[in-house]
Design a protein around this motif. Structure first.
Motif, short mmCIF file in Angstrom:
data_model
loop_
_atom_site.label_atom_id
_atom_site.label_comp_id
_atom_site.label_asym_id
_atom_site.label_seq_id
_atom_site.Cartn_x
_atom_site.Cartn_y
_atom_site.Cartn_z
N LEU A 1 -16.38 -39.62 -36.14
CA LEU A 1 -17.08 -38.39 -35.79
C LEU A 1 -17.00 -37.37 -36.92
N ALA A 2 -18.11 -36.72 -37.20
CA ALA A 2 -18.13 -35.65 -38.19
C ALA A 2 -17.65 -34.36 -37.51
N VAL A 3 -16.52 -33.84 -37.96
CA VAL A 3 -15.87 -32.74 -37.25
C VAL A 3 -15.35 -31.69 -38.23
N ASP A 4 -15.64 -30.44 -37.93
CA ASP A 4 -15.03 -29.34 -38.69
C ASP A 4 -13.71 -28.91 -38.07
N VAL A 5 -13.70 -28.76 -36.75
CA VAL A 5 -12.50 -28.34 -36.03
C VAL A 5 -12.19 -29.38 -34.96
N PHE A 6 -10.96 -29.87 -34.95
CA PHE A 6 -10.54 -30.91 -34.01
C PHE A 6 -9.49 -30.33 -33.08
N CYS A 7 -9.71 -30.47 -31.76
CA CYS A 7 -8.81 -29.93 -30.74
C CYS A 7 -8.27 -31.05 -29.86
N PRO A 8 -7.32 -31.83 -30.35
CA PRO A 8 -6.84 -32.96 -29.56
C PRO A 8 -5.79 -32.55 -28.53
N PRO A 9 -5.72 -33.28 -27.42
CA PRO A 9 -4.58 -33.11 -26.51
C PRO A 9 -3.37 -33.77 -27.16
N ILE A 10 -2.20 -33.16 -27.01
CA ILE A 10 -1.01 -33.76 -27.64
C ILE A 10 0.14 -33.94 -26.65
N GLY A 11 -0.11 -33.70 -25.36
CA GLY A 11 0.98 -33.71 -24.39
C GLY A 11 1.48 -35.08 -23.96
N GLY A 12 0.72 -36.14 -24.26
CA GLY A 12 1.14 -37.45 -23.80
C GLY A 12 1.08 -37.56 -22.29
N THR A 13 1.69 -38.58 -21.73
CA THR A 13 1.72 -38.91 -20.30
C THR A 13 0.33 -39.27 -19.77
N TYR A 14 -0.62 -38.33 -19.86
CA TYR A 14 -1.97 -38.56 -19.35
C TYR A 14 -2.99 -38.72 -20.47
N THR A 15 -2.60 -38.42 -21.69
CA THR A 15 -3.50 -38.45 -22.84
C THR A 15 -2.75 -38.99 -24.06
N MET A 16 -3.43 -39.03 -25.19
CA MET A 16 -2.74 -39.32 -26.44
C MET A 16 -1.60 -38.33 -26.64
N ASP A 17 -0.54 -38.77 -27.33
CA ASP A 17 0.56 -37.86 -27.62
C ASP A 17 0.39 -37.29 -29.02
N ARG A 18 1.35 -36.51 -29.46
CA ARG A 18 1.20 -35.82 -30.75
C ARG A 18 1.16 -36.80 -31.92
N HIS A 19 1.85 -37.92 -31.81
CA HIS A 19 1.86 -38.89 -32.90
C HIS A 19 0.49 -39.54 -33.05
N ALA A 20 -0.08 -40.00 -31.94
CA ALA A 20 -1.40 -40.62 -31.98
C ALA A 20 -2.46 -39.61 -32.41
N ALA A 21 -2.33 -38.36 -31.95
CA ALA A 21 -3.30 -37.33 -32.31
C ALA A 21 -3.25 -37.03 -33.81
N ALA A 22 -2.06 -37.03 -34.39
CA ALA A 22 -1.93 -36.78 -35.83
C ALA A 22 -2.56 -37.92 -36.64
N GLU A 23 -2.36 -39.15 -36.18
CA GLU A 23 -2.98 -40.29 -36.86
C GLU A 23 -4.50 -40.21 -36.80
N LEU A 24 -5.01 -39.82 -35.63
CA LEU A 24 -6.46 -39.69 -35.49
C LEU A 24 -6.98 -38.56 -36.35
N ALA A 25 -6.25 -37.45 -36.40
CA ALA A 25 -6.67 -36.32 -37.23
C ALA A 25 -6.76 -36.73 -38.70
N GLU A 26 -5.81 -37.52 -39.16
CA GLU A 26 -5.84 -37.99 -40.54
C GLU A 26 -7.09 -38.84 -40.79
N ALA A 27 -7.44 -39.69 -39.84
CA ALA A 27 -8.61 -40.55 -40.00
C ALA A 27 -9.91 -39.75 -39.94
N MET A 28 -9.95 -38.72 -39.10
CA MET A 28 -11.16 -37.91 -38.95
C MET A 28 -11.36 -36.95 -40.12
N ALA A 29 -10.25 -36.45 -40.66
CA ALA A 29 -10.27 -35.51 -41.78
C ALA A 29 -11.10 -34.26 -41.50
#
Length: 230
Positions: free
Chosen positions: A165-193
Protein backbone atom coordinates in the motif's frame (compact mmCIF):
# COMPACT_ATOMS: atom_id res chain seq x y z
CA UNK A 1 -1.90 16.35 17.51
CA UNK A 2 0.38 15.25 14.68
CA UNK A 3 0.79 17.43 11.59
CA UNK A 4 2.13 16.16 8.30
CA UNK A 5 2.01 17.84 4.90
CA UNK A 6 -1.03 19.93 5.84
CA UNK A 7 -2.85 17.01 7.46
CA UNK A 8 -3.74 17.20 11.14
CA UNK A 9 -4.14 13.84 12.89
CA UNK A 10 -5.37 13.22 16.42
CA UNK A 11 -5.54 9.87 18.18
CA UNK A 12 -8.41 10.36 20.61
CA UNK A 13 -8.04 6.98 22.33
CA UNK A 14 -8.73 3.31 21.58
CA UNK A 15 -9.21 3.12 17.79
CA UNK A 16 -10.56 6.64 17.33
CA UNK A 17 -8.65 8.91 14.95
CA UNK A 18 -9.57 12.37 13.68
CA UNK A 19 -8.15 13.58 10.38
CA UNK A 20 -8.44 17.14 9.05
CA UNK A 21 -7.09 18.77 5.91
CA UNK A 22 -8.26 21.49 3.53
CA UNK A 23 -11.52 22.01 5.42
CA UNK A 24 -12.58 18.33 5.50
CA UNK A 25 -12.78 16.33 8.74
CA UNK A 26 -12.82 12.53 8.85
CA UNK A 27 -13.34 10.35 11.92
CA UNK A 28 -12.29 6.72 12.04
CA UNK A 29 -14.23 4.50 14.47
CA UNK A 30 -15.30 7.22 16.90
CA UNK A 31 -16.15 6.20 20.45
CA UNK A 32 -16.18 3.13 22.72
CA UNK A 33 -14.76 2.93 26.23
CA UNK A 34 -15.48 6.57 27.03
CA UNK A 35 -12.78 8.01 24.81
CA UNK A 36 -15.14 10.74 23.59
CA UNK A 37 -16.85 11.53 26.90
CA UNK A 38 -17.39 15.29 26.94
CA UNK A 39 -16.13 15.59 23.35
CA UNK A 40 -18.85 16.94 21.06
CA UNK A 41 -17.29 18.94 18.23
CA UNK A 42 -19.97 18.18 15.63
CA UNK A 43 -17.49 18.84 12.82
CA UNK A 44 -17.24 15.48 11.06
CA UNK A 45 -17.85 15.45 7.33
CA UNK A 46 -17.04 11.76 6.92
CA UNK A 47 -17.34 9.14 9.66
CA UNK A 48 -15.95 5.67 8.98
CA UNK A 49 -16.92 2.61 11.02
CA UNK A 50 -15.07 -0.64 10.49
CA UNK A 51 -17.05 -3.32 12.37
CA UNK A 52 -19.49 -4.17 15.15
CA UNK A 53 -16.98 -3.97 18.01
CA UNK A 54 -16.19 -0.32 17.28
CA UNK A 55 -19.67 0.91 16.43
CA UNK A 56 -20.90 3.59 18.86
CA UNK A 57 -23.97 5.39 17.58
CA UNK A 58 -23.87 8.00 20.36
CA UNK A 59 -20.32 8.87 19.39
CA UNK A 60 -21.29 9.13 15.72
CA UNK A 61 -23.99 11.61 16.71
CA UNK A 62 -21.51 13.62 18.79
CA UNK A 63 -18.95 14.05 16.02
CA UNK A 64 -21.24 14.34 12.99
CA UNK A 65 -21.53 17.74 11.38
CA UNK A 66 -24.33 18.92 9.16
CA UNK A 67 -24.61 16.80 6.02
CA UNK A 68 -22.19 14.19 7.42
CA UNK A 69 -21.75 10.88 5.64
CA UNK A 70 -21.37 7.64 7.57
CA UNK A 71 -19.22 5.13 5.70
CA UNK A 72 -20.01 1.80 7.37
CA UNK A 73 -18.73 -1.67 6.61
CA UNK A 74 -21.52 -3.66 4.98
CA UNK A 75 -21.26 -6.43 7.59
CA UNK A 76 -22.04 -4.12 10.50
CA UNK A 77 -25.09 -5.63 12.20
CA UNK A 78 -26.68 -3.96 15.22
CA UNK A 79 -28.62 -7.14 16.03
CA UNK A 80 -25.31 -8.79 16.96
CA UNK A 81 -24.21 -5.94 19.22
CA UNK A 82 -24.88 -6.49 22.91
CA UNK A 83 -24.89 -2.76 23.63
CA UNK A 84 -27.63 -0.16 23.33
CA UNK A 85 -27.00 1.30 19.88
CA UNK A 86 -29.11 2.87 17.16
CA UNK A 87 -29.24 1.54 13.64
CA UNK A 88 -27.06 3.50 11.20
CA UNK A 89 -30.14 4.43 9.18
CA UNK A 90 -31.60 6.17 12.23
CA UNK A 91 -28.63 8.53 12.59
CA UNK A 92 -28.58 12.05 11.11
CA UNK A 93 -26.17 11.07 8.34
CA UNK A 94 -26.22 9.83 4.81
CA UNK A 95 -25.16 6.17 5.06
CA UNK A 96 -22.90 4.50 2.53
CA UNK A 97 -22.22 0.80 2.98
CA UNK A 98 -18.90 -0.53 1.74
CA UNK A 99 -17.19 -3.91 1.44
CA UNK A 100 -13.47 -4.46 2.03
CA UNK A 101 -12.52 -3.57 -1.56
CA UNK A 102 -14.23 -0.19 -1.92
CA UNK A 103 -12.83 2.93 -3.57
CA UNK A 104 -15.20 5.87 -3.16
CA UNK A 105 -15.12 9.65 -3.10
CA UNK A 106 -16.97 11.08 -0.09
CA UNK A 107 -16.99 14.86 -0.03
CA UNK A 108 -13.32 15.69 -0.61
CA UNK A 109 -12.02 12.46 0.92
CA UNK A 110 -10.98 9.45 -1.11
CA UNK A 111 -11.96 6.47 1.03
CA UNK A 112 -10.60 3.06 0.17
CA UNK A 113 -11.16 -0.05 2.26
CA UNK A 114 -8.88 -2.97 2.95
CA UNK A 115 -9.35 -6.47 4.33
CA UNK A 116 -9.07 -6.74 8.12
CA UNK A 117 -9.16 -10.05 9.95
CA UNK A 118 -7.33 -12.50 12.18
CA UNK A 119 -5.65 -15.57 10.72
CA UNK A 120 -7.66 -18.60 11.95
CA UNK A 121 -4.36 -20.45 12.36
CA UNK A 122 -2.70 -17.56 14.17
CA UNK A 123 -2.57 -16.46 17.83
CA UNK A 124 -5.53 -14.07 17.82
CA UNK A 125 -8.34 -16.55 18.39
CA UNK A 126 -10.78 -17.05 21.23
CA UNK A 127 -10.95 -20.04 23.61
CA UNK A 128 -12.98 -22.01 21.06
CA UNK A 129 -10.42 -21.43 18.33
CA UNK A 130 -12.51 -18.90 16.38
CA UNK A 131 -10.71 -15.72 15.29
CA UNK A 132 -11.77 -12.62 17.20
CA UNK A 133 -12.18 -10.96 13.81
CA UNK A 134 -12.99 -13.58 11.17
CA UNK A 135 -12.55 -12.74 7.51
CA UNK A 136 -15.49 -10.66 6.30
CA UNK A 137 -16.31 -9.24 9.74
CA UNK A 138 -14.77 -5.82 9.19
CA UNK A 139 -12.43 -3.66 7.16
CA UNK A 140 -9.59 -1.19 7.36
CA UNK A 141 -9.57 2.29 5.85
CA UNK A 142 -7.11 4.04 3.55
CA UNK A 143 -8.09 7.71 3.43
CA UNK A 144 -6.59 10.40 1.22
CA UNK A 145 -7.17 14.04 2.14
CA UNK A 146 -5.67 16.87 0.12
CA UNK A 147 -3.14 14.50 -1.39
CA UNK A 148 -1.96 12.91 1.88
CA UNK A 149 -2.84 9.26 2.46
CA UNK A 150 -3.50 7.64 5.83
CA UNK A 151 -3.68 3.88 6.35
CA UNK A 152 -5.67 2.82 9.40
CA UNK A 153 -5.80 -0.97 8.95
CA UNK A 154 -8.45 -1.75 11.57
CA UNK A 155 -8.58 -4.74 13.88
CA UNK A 156 -6.40 -7.11 11.93
CA UNK A 157 -3.32 -9.25 11.75
CA UNK A 158 -0.61 -8.39 9.26
CA UNK A 159 -2.00 -9.60 5.92
CA UNK A 160 -0.38 -10.36 2.60
CA UNK A 161 -0.39 -7.31 0.35
CA UNK A 162 -0.56 -4.67 3.07
CA UNK A 163 3.12 -3.90 2.57
CA UNK A 164 2.40 -2.78 -0.99
CA UNK A 165 0.00 0.00 0.00
CA UNK A 166 1.17 3.52 -0.83
CA UNK A 167 0.98 5.31 2.52
CA UNK A 168 2.11 8.66 3.90
CA UNK A 169 0.85 8.12 7.45
CA UNK A 170 0.42 4.65 8.95
CA UNK A 171 -1.75 4.11 12.07
CA UNK A 172 -1.37 0.46 13.08
CA UNK A 173 -2.93 -1.18 16.13
CA UNK A 174 -0.16 -2.35 18.46
CA UNK A 175 -2.05 -3.81 21.43
CA UNK A 176 -1.91 -7.45 20.43
CA UNK A 177 -4.45 -10.01 21.76
CA UNK A 178 -7.08 -9.02 19.17
CA UNK A 179 -4.79 -7.47 16.53
CA UNK A 180 -1.17 -7.37 15.44
CA UNK A 181 1.19 -6.53 18.28
CA UNK A 182 3.89 -3.87 18.33
CA UNK A 183 6.55 -6.21 16.91
CA UNK A 184 4.46 -7.24 13.89
CA UNK A 185 3.35 -3.62 13.38
CA UNK A 186 6.96 -2.41 13.34
CA UNK A 187 7.90 -5.05 10.76
CA UNK A 188 4.97 -4.02 8.59
CA UNK A 189 5.87 -0.35 8.96
CA UNK A 190 9.38 -1.09 7.73
CA UNK A 191 7.99 -2.89 4.68
CA UNK A 192 5.48 -0.13 3.91
CA UNK A 193 7.98 2.70 4.42
CA UNK A 194 5.48 5.49 5.22
CA UNK A 195 6.61 9.02 6.01
CA UNK A 196 5.44 8.70 9.61
CA UNK A 197 3.86 6.07 11.87
CA UNK A 198 1.37 6.87 14.64
CA UNK A 199 0.28 3.81 16.67
CA UNK A 200 -3.30 3.34 17.92
CA UNK A 201 -5.46 0.72 19.66
CA UNK A 202 -3.38 0.17 22.78
CA UNK A 203 -3.54 0.75 26.57
CA UNK A 204 -7.33 1.26 26.67
CA UNK A 205 -7.65 -1.83 28.88
CA UNK A 206 -5.34 -4.53 30.18
CA UNK A 207 -5.66 -6.94 27.24
CA UNK A 208 -4.22 -4.38 24.83
CA UNK A 209 -1.52 -2.81 26.96
CA UNK A 210 1.65 -2.18 24.96
CA UNK A 211 5.01 -0.45 25.30
CA UNK A 212 4.40 2.32 22.82
CA UNK A 213 7.77 3.96 23.40
CA UNK A 214 9.51 0.67 22.60
CA UNK A 215 7.44 0.48 19.40
CA UNK A 216 8.62 3.95 18.39
CA UNK A 217 12.24 3.02 19.03
CA UNK A 218 11.81 -0.23 17.09
CA UNK A 219 10.45 1.70 14.10
CA UNK A 220 13.25 4.24 14.26
CA UNK A 221 15.85 1.47 14.41
CA UNK A 222 14.37 0.22 11.13
CA UNK A 223 14.69 3.65 9.54
CA UNK A 224 10.99 4.55 9.90
CA UNK A 225 9.86 7.76 11.58
CA UNK A 226 7.33 7.11 14.36
CA UNK A 227 5.71 9.40 16.92
CA UNK A 228 3.16 9.10 19.71
CA UNK A 229 0.04 11.22 20.01
CA UNK A 230 -0.76 10.80 23.69
Amino acid sequence: MIEHEGLKLEWLGYATVRLAAAGTVVYLDPGRYGVLDGYEPGDGDVICVSHDHHYDSEAVRSVAGEDATLVAFEGLNTHRIDRDVERPVDLPCEVRRVDDEADVLVDDAIVRTTAAYNDPDGPHVGPGGKPYHPEGFGCGFHVTLDGTSVCWPGDTDVLAGQERLAVDVFCPPIGGTYTMDRHAAAELAEAMAPSVVVPVHYDTFEAIEADAEAFVEDCRSRGVSAVLDE
